[in-house]
Scaffold this motif. Sequence first.
Motif, PDB file in Angstrom:
ATOM      1  N   SER A  62      31.515   5.729  16.846  1.00  0.00           N
ATOM      2  CA  SER A  62      32.708   5.166  16.221  1.00  0.00           C
ATOM      3  C   SER A  62      33.353   6.162  15.265  1.00  0.00           C
ATOM      4  O   SER A  62      34.577   6.322  15.239  1.00  0.00           O
ATOM      5  N   GLU A 112      35.167   9.043  17.122  1.00  0.00           N
ATOM      6  CA  GLU A 112      36.497   8.681  17.626  1.00  0.00           C
ATOM      7  C   GLU A 112      37.560   8.891  16.565  1.00  0.00           C
ATOM      8  O   GLU A 112      38.724   9.135  16.895  1.00  0.00           O
ATOM      9  N   ARG A 113      37.171   8.815  15.317  1.00  0.00           N
ATOM     10  CA  ARG A 113      38.110   9.012  14.207  1.00  0.00           C
ATOM     11  C   ARG A 113      38.094  10.443  13.687  1.00  0.00           C
ATOM     12  O   ARG A 113      38.683  10.739  12.648  1.00  0.00           O
ATOM     13  N   ARG A 124      42.971  14.116  13.727  1.00  0.00           N
ATOM     14  CA  ARG A 124      42.607  12.799  14.238  1.00  0.00           C
ATOM     15  C   ARG A 124      42.417  11.785  13.109  1.00  0.00           C
ATOM     16  O   ARG A 124      42.663  10.587  13.291  1.00  0.00           O
ATOM     17  N   PHE A 125      42.004  12.248  11.949  1.00  0.00           N
ATOM     18  CA  PHE A 125      41.687  11.322  10.853  1.00  0.00           C
ATOM     19  C   PHE A 125      42.934  10.868  10.094  1.00  0.00           C
ATOM     20  O   PHE A 125      43.098   9.678   9.824  1.00  0.00           O
TER      21      PHE A 125
END
Length: 507
Positions: free
Chosen positions: A97, A100-101, A141-142
């Motif tokens: 999880s 993904e971030r 991505r974050f």
Amino acid sequence: MREKPTRGRLSGALHPTRGGSVLALSALLCAASGLAEAQSLLPQFPLPLALPLTGAGGDPQTAVAQSRTSDQVSVTNQGSLQDALGPYGDPFGLRASLAERGITYVLTYIGEGFSNAAGGLRRGTTYGGRLDTSLDIDLDRFVGWSGARFHTDFFQIHGHGLSRLYANNLTTVSGIEALPSTRLFELWIEQRFLDDRFSVKIGQISADTEFAIAQSAVVFVNAGFGWPNVGAVVLPSGGPIYPLATPAIRLKYEPTLELSFQGALFNGDPAGTPPPGDDIDPQRRNRTGTSFRVNDPALLIGEVAYAYRSLPGTDHLPGTATLGGWYYFGRFDSPRLDEVRGRFLADPESSGIARRFRGDAGLYAMLDQTIYREPGRENAGASAFLRASAVPSDRNLIDLYVDAGIAYRGLFAGRPNDTLGFGVIHSRISPAARAFDRDARLFGVGSGPLRSSETVFEATYQAELVPGFTLQPDLQYVMRPGGGLADARGRRLRNATVMGLRATINY
């Protein structure tokens, strides 16, 4: 400070003049064979994919024998216990999880026991360990920050070091040896431009994560194979290397896949100059890694590396040629002369205050070459390296450092991820420091041996039992510890035989 030397009783079976080094090497190879047999009894796991194209230090990987795990923070240890544990490797899916971030973390524990079986200050055994917790965040991505990355890592270091307590050598026996502490190591942000060909890194940085790195050498345990020991000995507080990073800015430009230029400006002393008469270890002066010093003289480092795809006349034998240098803007003491021209420090009538030189500089060159590939096997074969570094002899204890070695990955059938290595390190005491020893004899203030050089031989075997878990028996033989230091009776320290076992767990 190193402890005062004391004599220890030598074991006849391990004394170098009685075939001890041969027996110890035989024991090492037997241990490696035992590890291979033990592996055949363990549950078999799928083999990991081929190594990534990026090698130790961030340049293209050209050493086919780069090992699976290493104590060098520059190395992304290959394999994880998560792979071996299958569905139990990521409880509740937390790691997936976060990934993904853009958030990834790695936990690496290295535990090792070493014994000084003969020579050095005295015989003895130590255990040391280091837990490394690192965090990386892809800021694109974050939070949508294009081309940016955040990184930090912390160490929990415990146990004792063999070099400090027993061997008293220049090139520290283990790359994780440090005083017990819980400390911040690196903390930086990197921004990439021009399709990732140019990057800027700013924050608390360690020089030995990107500069002067030989990919074929990362399997070795001795700290000298990680960062040329000449810098660790002559720079204030050991320089901005493990375990002391310091504020810096680093620029890197990669015009092609093969060619890279990089330079960095560091605060030159990660622990600061101690007050007169203060002999507190630099690691104690910066106990937690949070001093963030910016007012010390600067250290400038530059490097160019060319990763070629093949040697002329060969196929699939890549290598990397590297040339680098550094300049420190502070002042350095003469090992021999005092502030009065022509007066020797060993002379009882001297001022006792060493002559000061402005600045210090060093050059280093390195060749890291794949020399053999196993037919039909990916990432299996032999790699070799040669590295040399020199500094001025009039202001440094060591003026020349040379190391070389060969590593072979996948030598034994059915053991594709094991790595065998043989290496040698030579550190030469500078003429000025040797002259001081002669002066001390001449003026009757010393009668010890004349220091000359220290040479270390290392044989090691890293066995991957399961992805993310390696065992590594290790043997080192130290000739003239400390360059030829004297014991309590004024006699040269005897050559030291060091044996150890390291375990590395990566998750």
